[in-house]
Design a protein around this motif. Structure first.
Motif, short mmCIF file in Angstrom:
data_model
loop_
_atom_site.label_atom_id
_atom_site.label_comp_id
_atom_site.label_asym_id
_atom_site.label_seq_id
_atom_site.Cartn_x
_atom_site.Cartn_y
_atom_site.Cartn_z
N ASP A 459 -5.64 7.64 66.42
CA ASP A 459 -5.36 9.07 66.52
C ASP A 459 -4.14 9.24 67.42
O ASP A 459 -4.18 8.91 68.61
CB ASP A 459 -6.56 9.81 67.09
N GLU A 460 -3.06 9.78 66.85
CA GLU A 460 -1.82 9.89 67.62
C GLU A 460 -1.85 11.02 68.63
O GLU A 460 -0.91 11.18 69.40
CB GLU A 460 -0.62 10.06 66.69
N THR A 461 -2.92 11.81 68.64
CA THR A 461 -3.05 12.85 69.67
C THR A 461 -3.88 12.39 70.85
O THR A 461 -4.08 13.16 71.79
CB THR A 461 -3.67 14.11 69.07
N ARG A 462 -4.38 11.16 70.84
CA ARG A 462 -5.22 10.65 71.92
C ARG A 462 -4.49 9.49 72.61
O ARG A 462 -3.91 8.63 71.94
CB ARG A 462 -6.58 10.20 71.40
N MET A 463 -4.59 9.44 73.89
CA MET A 463 -3.96 8.41 74.70
C MET A 463 -4.91 8.00 75.80
O MET A 463 -5.90 8.69 76.11
CB MET A 463 -2.64 8.90 75.34
N VAL A 464 -4.60 6.89 76.42
CA VAL A 464 -5.39 6.39 77.53
C VAL A 464 -4.46 5.77 78.55
O VAL A 464 -3.41 5.21 78.20
CB VAL A 464 -6.45 5.37 77.05
N SER A 465 -4.81 5.90 79.83
CA SER A 465 -4.01 5.35 80.92
C SER A 465 -4.94 4.73 81.95
O SER A 465 -6.12 5.10 82.05
CB SER A 465 -3.14 6.42 81.57
N CYS A 466 -4.39 3.79 82.70
CA CYS A 466 -5.12 3.19 83.80
C CYS A 466 -4.15 2.89 84.94
O CYS A 466 -2.96 2.71 84.72
CB CYS A 466 -5.87 1.93 83.36
N GLY A 467 -4.70 2.81 86.11
CA GLY A 467 -3.91 2.54 87.30
C GLY A 467 -4.80 2.30 88.48
O GLY A 467 -5.96 1.91 88.34
N ARG A 468 -4.28 2.55 89.63
CA ARG A 468 -5.03 2.32 90.84
C ARG A 468 -6.14 3.37 90.96
O ARG A 468 -5.88 4.56 91.05
CB ARG A 468 -4.11 2.36 92.05
N SER A 469 -7.40 2.87 90.91
CA SER A 469 -8.60 3.72 91.05
C SER A 469 -8.68 4.78 89.97
O SER A 469 -9.24 5.86 90.19
CB SER A 469 -8.64 4.39 92.44
N SER A 470 -8.12 4.52 88.81
CA SER A 470 -8.10 5.57 87.80
C SER A 470 -8.05 4.98 86.41
O SER A 470 -7.27 4.05 86.14
CB SER A 470 -6.88 6.48 88.02
#
Length: 1810
Positions: A459-470
């Motif tokens: 789905d090109e309208t959905r994204m995911v991210s990760c990082g420090r404590s997140s």
């Protein structure tokens, strides 16, 4: 400590309590009001009269603020539709108060010695500026940042001291004033800089303007920085071009009479390319300067073939294409697509900085790339076509990630905005391929950290991210981005680094069935349910496996220290994990056990599984890129690269290998055919800086930062030998092409020579102070000629280029590419050098002045000068056949057509993101290598001439998949066309003649210590010195005292006539009688005494000449001319032409001025002349007899004999010493003994002996009897000596100083021995040397050192009892009389010391070593002190400086007055006033000087910094204004300045040319200036308006060498117009024009073209094209330098043909015609001035100059002729040309006090401009 309280900044209003008005004052309408924009109280100053309404700090003008901050920040806002004025009172270091004013009321820039006025232009007026206009209605608050240090330095050449006072006048609002030593950026606050980690200095919160939320600072406020660096970098704008807004003030400066400095300029943010604009890939950037000659250069010449490198901004980005056959990765600013099977590379070029992120869409049709640092620019590429579809600027300042949707319709990016907050942006790319724009779909800010970001594949309208404590899930809805966090529970503190979607086994595409995997630095891998937003399962990778377990076994995921995981990637069957322990591991999706693992050489930074799941791509932080083949379980390395800047490289032709060294402390060897890495040597403790291959053996030499040179065997892969002979870092290596010698140099100036024929590579020589110490590591530090005979380098200073013999290191020549600037501004220095390929013998030198000098490699003569070369070129390379010249600098490579002219046009190639360190052709000449951030290999599309037919072609075959095995090629010797003769036994040590064990002890190349018979007398060794108990050595000769040779005894001449006394040959014995076992003959350290022998000259020539690091030591100026033979000197009187006056003093000499106050005798040298001047009457006598430059003078104590010494020449192979009879003014003896140059002369106290000391290339000391002027004794010194003096208290004692102090006891009676004592040098001298000496009252001896200290010796006890720091730099002059001592140094200071306490301190012994001395007075002069003479009381004296000035110094009055002043650099032009009463001269030093012709006194000087004045013109009398005298000067930067003589000011500055002006002339009415430049353009300008009204390009391509204009009768020659003018260019063409400038009419009258000379006396030195109107026949032209023969042609404009030819014995380099009689003056390159009487045909040749006579000018009225050679000016008087008007006597000394008849100017004002 006085400045600490003002750091880091000072609030001026708060510190001086402006609101209380106790320490400040106000006048008129001044009130405190509330400003709505700033929301705080400000001061409003208004009123109709600015001078009556103001705020002043401090309260009275007698007080001072005392603010020392470099920058002054004025926060103010001009009141709309009003004028304002700001006055600053600035104090210089010498307490001179300068007023600096800024106002929009000023219409032009004005400058005086005490006032600078700058017009201020508000930002809203940039589109249509009107100088002097009121502030516009929309004027904004402004932060005016003034660099007070640069303002004074640039415009007045003064040093900033402190800010004394400020006056703010109506009409303006002012918030505050601040001072600081820091340059703040007002648009960035402290918090923003800290969050974004910006490398700038943000403005403090107290000084910041408030910015509304979400707005930009520049949208509300204005920042004015003055002076601005951008103004200096902008090129002049042609009048036909519309200027950009940011450069508008530069255009105003070029078109209006407001010159002399730039106005404050508003900083306009750089424009950004419009989004969506298509841009094609560009590999060649054409040169900005078009030239018709660039058509011969193939376009393009180069094409990028391969790149060795990976990463740059980071090593995270490497992507698979959809078919899994190509890998896409960044290499700094280049994006590379590498086919993994064929290893072919495709390139995406266009970024100008390192690529920070990459993304490919699902079908590999679109590629997105981001460039950092801020502001980030994103490029969208058509991947298959390789073209850029769109270029747009991101709202994110620093993009760190990019991700495409599977369809490629949506592109997302993350990074930091301008305030340091994390930002996510989504773009729509659906219209990019159809020419549309890339639109922003949505953007959002978040406080969460983002390390990885990915658009969901389902789905090109959905994204995911990760990082420090997140870990957050994002969704695009409408125009907004929304996110929600994942509940991490106990894992909320983890630092997540990577993520990937894991698809369910049934292949469902619904989000509820997908699982997200994220990894962390602690080794955790979490499974996250995308629907529930919660952690489903957690696993952890541990760093160690339990012992005894199988290799492939599941690692336990439990608590404990984990392995940091940097990245993971998932395919339908496996999960690839990259970790910090260097392993790539493949797991099944249930993580039950490890399937495969591959160990890397460094931490894995990213992994990526191919779409088919069969290959896993991995990258490491060490710069490695490769993939793991799952089916074959093999790992294939695709790219190995350096991780830091590549400093240098070397190529090996026989094995086709490339070696590179980098700042990452690694040495790598590559295969040039496949670009595979073969070897890797790493040093953990020191970095390699230089590298070189042995030409025929598999040996690699490398120099390291710790001063070590190591030789590596490429067969044994081991270190062969290690030498540690340098004190500093090794900065350069060079091997002779024949493989005999290796050379290395270090950062401390050392140079070492090695024997490459010996297995251990023995050290042959090690010398100090040879190479420039300021240069860093550079591949071109050392360069060797193709025939292996010459070694060239920049040194011993950056202004010198030296060539030595590779076998003996004997100096062959040295060229000074710069001249001393007395103003102290920066000098042009040598940047890089290279030899041309054989058979041509040229040395190319790139300078900091953007020129390349082509030198004759054999003689050092300048053959050609190529201008317009790349600024700060770091490397040069010339192809075989000299077709193409490569220059590297900044981030680009330029290719020049060398045969045409390098400066005419070029092709520019981009790709590097960092400065290019080195560039060179490959050995087969078919490719070019460049290194910097990476290694670039370019194909040469046009094969250079001279490329061998059998050269190896570029390999087109595909290399194997596995790493290539190291080559084991056998050594192959390269053939050379020129045979190099073997070294002779007397010139080379044993290691060069026969093999044997190598010792670390240095051998003297002069000894020839080997088993062969000796052919020269051995020189004394430097080690193992036998020394007696008292330290005294006796050196004698068994031949007895010297006698005159029989030839001289038999040739007696009449008394008074010159007698040439040559060095004896047979009379003194055939050789020295000392032997190695004789302690008296050969045991003296650094000193050898012998009688002259037949082999003395050969020994001196073979000795390596190393210039001492001392300015006191004399070095002759470089001259390309030769001394004339058989040409008489000018007579004193009674001839047609006699020498009347000499202008100038040779500041290059040492102790070349003498003055006796008791007799009034005053003499100095200028060129090859001795000038004797009467200080009371000003009359001069000129003693001629020297063929070359005079280095030093000495006057006997009875003032009856003067000795002068000149350097050797082509006529006299030895130095010439002239002995002058002072009362008669005649030369009575000519002495000759020294080989190179004479450093010093000295008479004994009884005038019975004359001592002569050779310079560092001669190192001999000779003693002459003044009774017969025969040689009494001679000594050879093995180290340079800087000065000598006779002891006044001990008869027969002579002391010399250098590295030590040597006292010589002279021979007495029949005893020929010399008693020598070496004084112990104090420990404070260290590595320095003693540079000067003088005797005080017996037994005192004072010595100055190169470190600025003075040492006092007790000559009776031979000990140093006192020392003190007398100056900051080297002391070159010491004089002592009574209780006073005068010291002069290189720091331009003259100091007077009280010595009354020294006798008492001598009695205290060593306890007084560090006692301070009392300095009575100090004077600052205009150059380094090189000579001085004082009376016995030391109250008054005469001092000479290196700037060519002689000063009269009075300690009683504390003043210094000009006696003699001349130019310190080449004089380029002389112009006369219409009345003939004055003349003006222009020089390379940037000065224009005005002189009175009657006495040749300097009355006025205009100085322009950092530019050379190349041409000059004096305006004719203007009707109605006879007092209006103006001088126009043309400069090397293309500017034209007009100076008003009467007002002593610059009237206007124009910029009509882009290249240096070379000739100019005024029109007959004085309202128009015609100027020509180096490129052949002729411009017509109006100084009244500052406009350039016409540009003629008829001569384009060749420099304009002459322009002359005269009045014309209307209708004369059948054309209209009132002016007739001509222009001559360097291509043997002359054009004649008729013009009527008020009517804008210009018509060509005649065009003359002549063939170029076929044969020149000096190849490459073509004579200039000269032309002038004939003053006695208005229809004739005189032309020289044109045609095939040496002659002057008289061309008739009426008959259109040559009517007369005047033959010459040489090609003319200067030409002038007398208006009084039919006389013609011609100057030659051989220093000859020829005067031709055109009426009778008689000619007379005269020689008085020491260099080529490049300028001669007859005065318009009267009998005077002025000639110039280098910086020498000679004034001649021709009999019968007009009123004789002899030189009138005048009161006082030369210099100030003379009145200028032109403008009534008293004194000697010197005005400086920028």
């Amino acid at each position: 400590m006085a400045r600490v309280w003002q750091h880091p900044f000072l609030n001026v209003f708060r510190h001086f309590k402006v609101d209380e008005w106790k320490r400040s004052s106000k006048e008129g309408d001044v009130a405190a009001v509330m400003d709505r924009t700033l929301k705080r109280r400000v001061y409003r100053i208004r009123g109709s009269i600015s001078a009556g309404n103001y705020i002043q700090l401090p309260k009275t003008s007698t007080q001072s603020l005392g603010l020392t901050g470099r920058y002054l920040y004025v926060l103010f806002r001009p009141l709309p539709t009003k004028h304002f004025v700001i006055h600053l009172d600035v104090s210089t270091e010498d307490s001179q108060v300068i007023r600096v004013s800024f106002s929009n009321l000023f219409k032009e820039f004005k400058s005086t010695a005490t006032w600078l006025q700058f017009p201020f232009i508000c930002e809203a007026q940039l589109s249509r500026p009107d100088l002097g206009a009121a502030a516009p209605p929309g004027v904004r608050w402004t932060c005016l940042q003034l660099d007070l240090l640069d303002i004074l330095l640039i415009y007045l050449n003064r040093r900033y001291g402190h800010l004394k006072g400020v006056r703010l006048c109506a009409n303006l609002l002012v918030r505050n004033l601040y001072t600081s030593d820091l340059s703040f950026n007002p648009a960035v606050t402290v918090s923003e800089a800290r969050q974004a980690k910006l490398a700038i200095t943000p403005i403090p919160r107290e000084m910041a303007f408030p910015v509304p939320k979400g707005k930009r600072w520049h949208d509300h406020y204005v920042h004015v920085q003055f002076p601005s660096d951008s103004l200096k970098a902008l090129e002049p704008v042609q009048k036909s071009h519309a200027p950009p807004e940011a450069a508008f003030l530069r255009l105003v400066a070029a078109s209006r009479p407001v010159q002399g400095g730039a106005s404050p300029q508003v900083q306009v943010p750089s424009s950004v390319a419009p989004p969506g604009r298509k841009q094609s890939r560009q590999k060649v950037v054409p040169s900005k300067t078009p030239s018709p000659q660039t058509d011969s250069l193939p376009d393009p010449v180069l094409r990028l073939k391969s790149v060795i490198g990976f990463g740059g901004h980071s090593t995270r980005w490497a992507l698979w294409t959809e078919d899994g056959a190509t890998v896409v990765y960044p290499c700094h600013a280049v994006i590379v697509a590498l086919h993994v099977e064929t290893r072919e590379q495709r390139f995406f070029l266009g970024h100008t900085d390192k690529v920070s992120a990459l993304a490919l869409d699902g079908n590999s049709s679109l590629l997105a790339s981001a460039q950092g640092p801020p502001p980030s620019v994103v490029r969208l590429w058509d991947f298959r076509a390789g073209v850029c579809l769109a270029l747009f600027q991101s709202p994110v300042h620093t993009l760190s990630t990019l991700s495409f949707s599977r369809s490629g319709m949506v592109l997302c990016g993350t990074g930091k905005d301008g305030h340091g907050r994390t930002m996510v942006v989504a773009w729509s790319t659906d219209r990019a391929g159809r020419g549309g724009e890339v639109a922003v779909l949505g953007k959002a800010h978040t406080d969460a950290d983002i390390q990885a970001f990915q658009v969901a594949f389902f789905d090109e309208t959905r994204m995911v991210s990760c990082g420090r404590s997140s870990v957050r899930l994002w969704r695009l809805r409408g125009t907004g981005l929304r996110s929600c966090p994942v509940d991490l529970g106990e894992h909320h503190a983890l630092d997540f680094t990577g993520l990937a979607f894991m698809q369910s086994q049934d292949g469902c595409q619904e989000p509820s069935t997908h699982v997200l995997l994220v990894c962390s630095r602690s080794g955790h891998i979490l499974e996250i349910d995308c629907q529930r937003l919660a952690v489903r399962r957690a696993r952890r990778l541990l760093p160690t496996r339990p012992p005894g377990r199988p290799h492939l076994q599941k690692q336990p995921f439990t608590s404990g220290p984990g392995v940091p995981i940097s990245s993971l990637s998932v395919s339908p069957g496996v999960c690839a994990v990259g970790s910090g322990d260097g392993y790539l591991r493949l797991w099944p999706l249930d993580f039950s056990s490890v399937l495969l693992e591959a160990e890397h050489e460094g931490p894995v930074s990213s992994v990526h599984v191919s779409p088919d799941g069969l290959r896993v791509l991995s990258t490491t932080t060490r710069g490695h890129l490769g993939f793991l083949d799952v089916l074959t379980c093999e790992y294939n390395v695709l790219v190995r690269s350096h991780t830091d800047t590549v400093l240098a490289f070397a190529t090996e032709p026989s094995r086709r290998q490339l070696a590179t060294v980098s700042r990452d402390s690694s040495i790598r060897v590559w295969d040039l055919a496949t670009l595979r890495q073969l070897y890797d040597f790493t040093s953990s403790d020191e970095a390699p800086w230089a590298v070189a291959f042995h030409p025929s053996q598999p040996i690699l030499f490398c120099g390291f930062g710790g001063g070590v040179m190591r030789a590596f065997s490429l067969e044994a892969l081991d270190v062969l030998v290690e030498h540690r002979c340098h004190r500093g870092s090794v900065t350069g290596l060079a091997v002779t092409p024949d493989g005999r010698f290796l050379f290395s140099c270090c950062s401390q100036g050392g140079l070492a020579q090695y024997d490459c024929t010996h297995p251990q590579c023995c050290i042959l020589h090690a010398a100090g102070n040879m190479v420039n110490q300021e240069a860093g590591p550079s591949p071109s530090t050392l360069t060797v000629s193709g025939d292996s005979r010459l070694l060239a380098f920049v040194g011993p200073s950056k202004y010198m280029v030296t060539a030595v013999d590779t076998a003996s290191l004997a100096e062959l020549w040295r060229v000074n590419i710069s001249t001393l600037d007395p103003a102290g501004s920066s000098l042009g220095s040598a940047m890089t050098i290279c030899f041309s390929p054989t058979p041509t013998s040229h040395l190319l030198v790139a300078t900091s002045a953007n020129t390349v000098l082509v030198l004759d490699a054999e003689l050092g003569h300048i053959v050609q000068e190529l201008s317009g070369i790349q600024p700060t070129a770091s490397s040069l390379a010339l192809s075989e056949g000299s077709c193409f010249l490569l220059t590297a600098g900044n981030c680009a490579i330029k290719v020049w057509d060398y045969p045409v002219q390098a400066g005419s046009g070029c092709q520019v190639y981009i790709g590097h993101s960092e400065p290019v360190q080195d560039v060179a052709f490959t050995p087969d000449q078919r490719q070019v290598l460049s290194v910097g951030d990476a290694i670039f290999l370019w194909d040469v599309l046009a094969i250079p001439k001279g490329t061998p037919e059998g050269s190896i072609h570029s390999s087109a075959g595909a290399p194997p998949t596995d790493e290539a095995a190291p080559c084991r090629a056998s050594p192959v010797s390269l053939g050379h066309t020129e045979h190099v003769a073997p070294p002779s036994p007397e010139h080379h040590p044993r290691s060069l003649l026969s093999p044997g064990p190598c010792t670390r002890q240095l051998e003297d190349p002069l000894t020839g210590a080997h088993e062969l018979p000796r052919q020269v007398v051995p020189m004394p060794a430097r080690a193992g010195l036998p020394e007696s108990s008292d330290g005294v050595f006796s050196v004698s000769d068994d031949e007895g005292p010297c006698e005159e040779s029989p030839r001289l005894q038999g040739s007696q001449q009449a008394p008074g006539s010159p007698v040439l006394v040559e060095k004896g040959t047979g009379a003194f014995g055939d050789s020295a009688r000392g032997s190695a076992g004789d302690p008296r003959g050969l045991g003296l350290s650094h000193f050898h005494c012998s009688w002259p022998s037949a082999q003395g000259a050969s020994k001196a020539e073979a000795s390596p000449a190393i210039r001492p690091d001392s300015y006191k030591h004399f070095v002759a100026r470089f001259k390309a001319s030769t001394c004339p033979k058989g040409v008489p000197y000018p007579p004193a009187r009674g001839e047609q032409l006699r020498l009347k006056a000499v202008v100038g003093y040779n500041g290059n000499g040492r102790e070349n001025m003498v003055w006796r106050p008791d007799t009034g005798f005053f003499a100095y040298s200028c060129g090859c002349l001795v000038v004797v001047e009467d200080l009371h009457s000003g009359s001069q006598q000129h003693w001629l007899g020297h063929p070359e430059e005079i280095s030093t003078l000495a006057l006997s104590h009875n003032a009856q004999v003067l000795a002068s010494a000149s350097v050797s020449s082509s006529v006299a192979t030895s130095c010439l010493i002239c002995i002058w009879n002072v009362p008669e003014g005649s030369c009575q003896r000519l002495l000759s003994h020294h080989a190179a140059a004479i450093q010093a002369l000295a008479f004994s106290p009884d005038d019975g002996l004359l001592a002569t000391l050779g310079n560092y290339r001669d190192c001999t000391l000779a003693l002459w009897s003044t009774a017969t002027f025969t040689l009494v004794a001679c000594a050879h010194l093995q180290e340079p000596v800087h000065g000598l003096a006779f002891s006044p208290g001990a008869a027969g004692q002579l002391t010399c100083v250098g590295r030590a102090a040597l006292t010589l006891c002279l021979p007495r009676g029949a005893d020929p021995s010399l008693q020598v004592h070496r004084e112990p040098v104090p420990a404070e001298v260290g590595a320095g040397e003693l540079s000067s000496l003088c005797f005080g009252s017996p037994p005192l001896l004072f010595c100055g050192s190169t470190a600025g200290r003075v040492y006092a010796w007790d000559t009776a006890t031979h000990r140093c009892f006192l020392t003190w720091e007398a100056d900051d730099g080297e002391i070159g002059v010491l004089l002592c009389s009574g209780a006073r001592l005068v010291s002069g140094s290189i720091t331009k200071r003259l100091r007077l010391w009280a010595m009354g306490a020294v006798p008492e301190l001598r009695l205290k012994g060593s306890g007084a070593r560090s006692s301070p001395m009392v300095m009575e007075q100090q004077l600052a002069l205009d150059g380094a002190v090189v000579s001085a003479a004082f009376d016995e009381s030391m109250d008054m004296g005469v001092v000479g400086t290196s700037a060519g000035t002689l000063w009269y110094v009075s300690w009683a009055e504390g003043t210094s007055t000009h006696l003699v002043s001349g130019h310190s650099s080449r004089v380029n032009e002389v112009a006369f006033s219409p009345s003939g009463s004055h003349c003006a001269t222009a020089s390379e030093d940037g000065s224009v000087r005005v002189w009175t012709l009657a006495s040749m006194e300097l009355v006025l000087q205009f100085q322009v910094l950092d530019q050379s004045c190349l041409c000059l013109a004096w305006s004719p009398p203007i009707c109605g204004h006879p007092e209006l005298h103006r001088v126009a000067a043309g400069y090397s930067d293309g500017t034209l300045r007009v100076f008003r003589i009467a007002r002593t000011e610059m009237e206007i500055k124009m910029h009509p040319h882009r290249k240096a002006l070379t000739a100019m002339a005024f029109s007959s009415d004085g309202h128009t200036i015609i100027s020509g430049d180096k490129g052949g353009l002729v411009a017509v300008s109006r100084p009244g308006t500052g406009m350039t009204v016409r540009v003629l390009s008829d001569h384009q391509g060749a420099p304009i060498s002459a322009i002359q204009s005269r009045s014309k009768e209307y209708g004369e020659f059948g054309v209209e117009g009132t002016d007739l003018w001509l222009a001559a260019s360097g291509d043997q063409r002359v054009s004649v024009w008729a013009s009527d400038w008020p009517e804008d009419h210009c018509e060509l009258v005649d065009w003359l073209s002549f063939p170029a000379p076929a044969h020149l006396e000096r190849p490459g030195c073509q004579p200039p094209s000269l032309a002038a109107f004939c003053p006695w026949d208005r229809g004739l032209l005189a032309c020289a330098g044109l045609g095939l023969r040496e002659e002057v042609l008289l061309y008739s404009l009426r008959q259109k043909q040559v009517v007369e030819k005047i033959p010459l014995p040489f090609f003319a380099v200067s030409l002038s015609l007398s208006p009084g009689r039919r006389l013609l003056a011609v100057g030659s390159a051989d220093r000859v001035l020829r005067l031709v009487d055109c009426a009778t045909g008689r000619a007379r040749d005269l020689a008085a100059h020491a260099d080529a006579v490049h300028l001669c000018r007859f005065a318009p009225a009267g009998p005077l002729l002025i000639t110039a050679a280098a910086d020498e000016l000679l004034v001649w008087e021709a009999a019968g040309l007009g009123p004789t008007g002899g030189r009138p006597a005048h009161e006082g000394c030369r210099g100030p006090g003379a009145r200028d008849a032109v403008g009534g100017i008293v004194g000697l004002p010197s005005v400086q401009f920028k």
